[in-house]
Design a protein around this motif. Structure first.
Motif, PDB file in Angstrom:
ATOM      1  N   VAL A   1       0.863  -1.190   0.000  1.00 58.90           N
ATOM      2  CA  VAL A   1       0.000   0.000   0.000  1.00 58.90           C
ATOM      3  C   VAL A   1       0.896   1.236   0.000  1.00 58.90           C
ATOM      4  CG1 VAL A   1      -1.816   1.254   1.199  1.00 58.90           C
ATOM      5  CG2 VAL A   1      -1.752  -1.248   1.314  1.00 58.90           C
TER       6      VAL A   1
ATOM      7  N   THR B   1       1.063   5.526  -1.374  1.00 59.94           N
ATOM      8  CA  THR B   1       0.622   6.743  -2.059  1.00 59.94           C
ATOM      9  C   THR B   1       1.846   7.615  -2.278  1.00 59.94           C
ATOM     10  OG1 THR B   1      -1.546   6.734  -0.988  1.00 59.94           O
ATOM     11  CG2 THR B   1      -0.805   8.826  -1.909  1.00 59.94           C
TER      12      THR B   1
ATOM     13  N   ARG C   1      -0.113  12.647  -0.672  1.00 65.53           N
ATOM     14  CA  ARG C   1      -0.618  12.012   0.560  1.00 65.53           C
ATOM     15  C   ARG C   1      -1.618  12.914   1.278  1.00 65.53           C
ATOM     16  NH1 ARG C   1       5.039   9.016   2.351  1.00 65.53           N
ATOM     17  NH2 ARG C   1       5.011   7.672   0.505  1.00 65.53           N
ATOM     18  N   ARG C   2      -2.422  12.272   2.106  1.00 63.79           N
ATOM     19  CA  ARG C   2      -3.451  12.954   2.914  1.00 63.79           C
ATOM     20  C   ARG C   2      -4.547  13.573   2.039  1.00 63.79           C
ATOM     21  NH1 ARG C   2      -2.678  13.349   8.465  1.00 63.79           N
ATOM     22  NH2 ARG C   2      -0.729  12.381   9.034  1.00 63.79           N
ATOM     23  N   ARG C   3      -4.775  12.981   0.879  1.00 63.35           N
ATOM     24  CA  ARG C   3      -5.873  13.436   0.020  1.00 63.35           C
ATOM     25  C   ARG C   3      -6.876  12.319  -0.235  1.00 63.35           C
ATOM     26  NH1 ARG C   3      -3.021  15.860  -5.100  1.00 63.35           N
ATOM     27  NH2 ARG C   3      -5.112  15.499  -5.922  1.00 63.35           N
ATOM     28  N   GLY C   4      -6.745  11.222   0.484  1.00 69.05           N
ATOM     29  CA  GLY C   4      -7.744  10.170   0.389  1.00 69.05           C
ATOM     30  C   GLY C   4      -7.415   9.010  -0.520  1.00 69.05           C
TER      31      GLY C   4
ATOM     32  N   GLY D   1      -5.028   6.663  -0.270  1.00 70.95           N
ATOM     33  CA  GLY D   1      -4.787   5.420   0.470  1.00 70.95           C
ATOM     34  C   GLY D   1      -6.094   4.789   0.927  1.00 70.95           C
ATOM     35  N   ARG D   2      -6.949   5.603   1.512  1.00 74.36           N
ATOM     36  CA  ARG D   2      -8.252   5.073   1.939  1.00 74.36           C
ATOM     37  C   ARG D   2      -9.038   4.524   0.742  1.00 74.36           C
ATOM     38  NH1 ARG D   2     -12.032   5.767   5.989  1.00 74.36           N
ATOM     39  NH2 ARG D   2     -10.839   7.344   7.132  1.00 74.36           N
TER      40      ARG D   2
ATOM     41  N   GLU E   1      -1.518   4.446  12.432  1.00 75.53           N
ATOM     42  CA  GLU E   1      -2.611   5.417  12.544  1.00 75.53           C
ATOM     43  C   GLU E   1      -3.474   5.433  11.273  1.00 75.53           C
ATOM     44  OE1 GLU E   1      -3.550   6.831  15.236  1.00 75.53           O
ATOM     45  OE2 GLU E   1      -5.215   7.850  14.235  1.00 75.53           O
TER      46      GLU E   1
ATOM     47  N   ARG F   1      -7.480   4.431  11.200  1.00 65.13           N
ATOM     48  CA  ARG F   1      -8.532   5.283  10.609  1.00 65.13           C
ATOM     49  C   ARG F   1      -9.433   4.499   9.668  1.00 65.13           C
ATOM     50  NH1 ARG F   1      -9.222  10.779  12.139  1.00 65.13           N
ATOM     51  NH2 ARG F   1      -7.255  11.482  12.981  1.00 65.13           N
TER      52      ARG F   1
HETATM   53  C1  LIG Z   1       0.298   5.132   4.579  1.00 62.32           C
HETATM   54  C2  LIG Z   1      -0.096   5.781   3.255  1.00 62.32           C
HETATM   55  C3  LIG Z   1      -0.396   4.700   2.214  1.00 62.32           C
HETATM   56  C4  LIG Z   1      -1.349   6.647   3.471  1.00 62.32           C
HETATM   57  O1  LIG Z   1      -1.783   7.123   2.211  1.00 62.32           O
HETATM   58  P1  LIG Z   1      -2.653   8.462   2.058  1.00 62.32           P
HETATM   59  O2  LIG Z   1      -3.110   8.504   0.631  1.00 62.32           O
HETATM   60  O3  LIG Z   1      -1.888   9.631   2.550  1.00 62.32           O
HETATM   61  O4  LIG Z   1      -3.862   8.157   3.038  1.00 62.32           O
HETATM   62  P2  LIG Z   1      -5.290   8.904   3.088  1.00 62.32           P
HETATM   63  O5  LIG Z   1      -5.128  10.323   2.647  1.00 62.32           O
HETATM   64  O6  LIG Z   1      -6.282   8.082   2.359  1.00 62.32           O
HETATM   65  O7  LIG Z   1      -5.595   8.862   4.650  1.00 62.32           O
HETATM   66  C5  LIG Z   1      -6.645   8.071   5.198  1.00 62.32           C
HETATM   67  C6  LIG Z   1      -6.768   8.423   6.665  1.00 62.32           C
HETATM   68  O8  LIG Z   1      -5.557   8.086   7.346  1.00 62.32           O
HETATM   69  C7  LIG Z   1      -4.993   9.248   7.940  1.00 62.32           C
HETATM   70  N1  LIG Z   1      -3.554   9.178   7.762  1.00 62.32           N
HETATM   71  C8  LIG Z   1      -2.875   8.981   6.608  1.00 62.32           C
HETATM   72  N2  LIG Z   1      -1.557   8.978   6.834  1.00 62.32           N
HETATM   73  C9  LIG Z   1      -1.411   9.179   8.162  1.00 62.32           C
HETATM   74  C10 LIG Z   1      -0.273   9.294   8.997  1.00 62.32           C
HETATM   75  N3  LIG Z   1       0.974   9.183   8.512  1.00 62.32           N
HETATM   76  N4  LIG Z   1      -0.465   9.525  10.321  1.00 62.32           N
HETATM   77  C11 LIG Z   1      -1.716   9.653  10.824  1.00 62.32           C
HETATM   78  N5  LIG Z   1      -2.843   9.535  10.061  1.00 62.32           N
HETATM   79  C12 LIG Z   1      -2.669   9.316   8.758  1.00 62.32           C
HETATM   80  C13 LIG Z   1      -5.571  10.430   7.188  1.00 62.32           C
HETATM   81  O9  LIG Z   1      -5.590  11.582   7.992  1.00 62.32           O
HETATM   82  C14 LIG Z   1      -6.949   9.919   6.880  1.00 62.32           C
HETATM   83  O10 LIG Z   1      -7.788  10.057   8.009  1.00 62.32           O
HETATM   84  P3  LIG Z   1      -9.337  10.494   7.866  1.00 62.32           P
HETATM   85  O11 LIG Z   1      -9.839   9.945   6.536  1.00 62.32           O
HETATM   86  O12 LIG Z   1      -9.984   9.889   9.037  1.00 62.32           O
HETATM   87  O13 LIG Z   1      -9.318  11.974   7.865  1.00 62.32           O
HETATM   88  C15 LIG Z   1       1.033   6.727   2.746  1.00 62.32           C
HETATM   89  O14 LIG Z   1       1.396   7.609   3.790  1.00 62.32           O
HETATM   90  C16 LIG Z   1       2.268   5.985   2.276  1.00 62.32           C
HETATM   91  O15 LIG Z   1       2.352   5.596   1.109  1.00 62.32           O
HETATM   92  N6  LIG Z   1       3.253   5.820   3.176  1.00 62.32           N
HETATM   93  C17 LIG Z   1       4.509   5.146   2.814  1.00 62.32           C
HETATM   94  C18 LIG Z   1       4.295   3.700   2.510  1.00 62.32           C
HETATM   95  C19 LIG Z   1       3.692   2.944   3.678  1.00 62.32           C
HETATM   96  O16 LIG Z   1       4.126   3.073   4.817  1.00 62.32           O
HETATM   97  N7  LIG Z   1       2.679   2.141   3.363  1.00 62.32           N
HETATM   98  C20 LIG Z   1       2.058   1.270   4.326  1.00 62.32           C
HETATM   99  C21 LIG Z   1       2.824   0.002   4.360  1.00 62.32           C
HETATM  100  S1  LIG Z   1       2.118  -1.189   5.463  1.00 62.32           S
END
Ligand SMILES: CC(C)(COP(=O)(O)OP(=O)(O)OC[C@H]1O[C@@H](n2cnc3c(N)ncnc32)[C@H](O)[C@@H]1OP(=O)(O)O)[C@@H](O)C(=O)NCCC(=O)NCCS
Length: 141
Positions: free
Chosen positions: A76, A78, A83-86, A88-89, A113, A117
């Motif tokens: 997974v 993004t 990031r933080r635009r939805g 991942g969700r 976290e 969520r």
């Molecule tokens: C983890 C990851 C996939 C999240 O992707 P994203 O597109 O930023 O996630 P979203 O915008 O859909 O966030 C979904 C929810 O999670 C929360 N969230 C996302 N990243 C977060 C973080 N680092 N810390 C706390 N909350 C977080 C958002 O605020 C959101 O909450 P809400 O919908 O209740 O307001 C992205 O940060 C990433 O690619 N990280 C590096 C790779 C990684 O660690 N992947 C997971 C491997 S197990």
């Protein structure tokens, strides 16, 4: 689907795997697979999700499933600038919608976290083992 111009689908044929690999490296989320091996990982997964913005790949995720009761969420990601635009969700929900009634497991080092969520809860205890040497197999040559 996600907010503004973000779109999530399963269109694996649109992916430029060399570019995806380079973006993963730039985000320090590359785990050593070649671009071809990365493609193979997704092609051979039961369910895949890709996030697109302005025609560019900005996220990906995949799910292994037995089609009955158990699934495993992996890769997974993004792209850091969206990031933080939805995305991942939206990707995780796109995958989850395809495995109703199934248990989805995953391992994470530091995205607790994010998964909280999305409704994931800790379920101790996760154990793992690499067979031989990591990525030392025909699929990655
Ligand atoms: C983890 C990851 C996939 C999240 O992707 P994203 O597109 O930023 O996630 P979203 O915008 O859909 O966030 C979904 C929810 O999670 C929360 N969230 C996302 N990243 C977060 C973080 N680092 N810390 C706390 N909350 C977080 C958002 O605020 C959101 O909450 P809400 O919908 O209740 O307001 C992205 O940060 C990433 O690619 N990280 C590096 C790779 C990684 O660690 N992947 C997971 C491997 S197990």
């Amino acid at each position: 689907m996600a907010s503004d111009d973000l779109r999530v689908d399963s269109s694996i044929d649109r992916v430029d795997w060399d570019r995806a690999k380079a973006d993963l490296v730039a985000d320090d989320f590359d785990n050593g697979r070649s671009a071809a091996a990365l493609r193979r990982s997704f092609e051979q997964s039961q369910h895949v999700a890709f996030a697109w913005s302005d025609g560019e790949l900005v996220g990906m995720a995949r799910l292994l499933s037995d089609g009955v009761c158990n699934a495993y969420l992996i890769d997974v990601w993004t792209r850091s600038d969206v990031r933080r635009r939805g995305a991942g969700r939206a990707m995780v929900e796109h995958l989850a919608a395809q495995v109703p009634g199934q248990h989805i497991g995953l391992q994470t080092d530091d995205a607790q976290e994010f998964y909280a969520r999305l409704g994931f809860r800790p379920q101790p205890e996760f154990l793992s083992r690499v067979v031989g040497k990591w990525l030392d197999n025909d699929a990655n040559r």
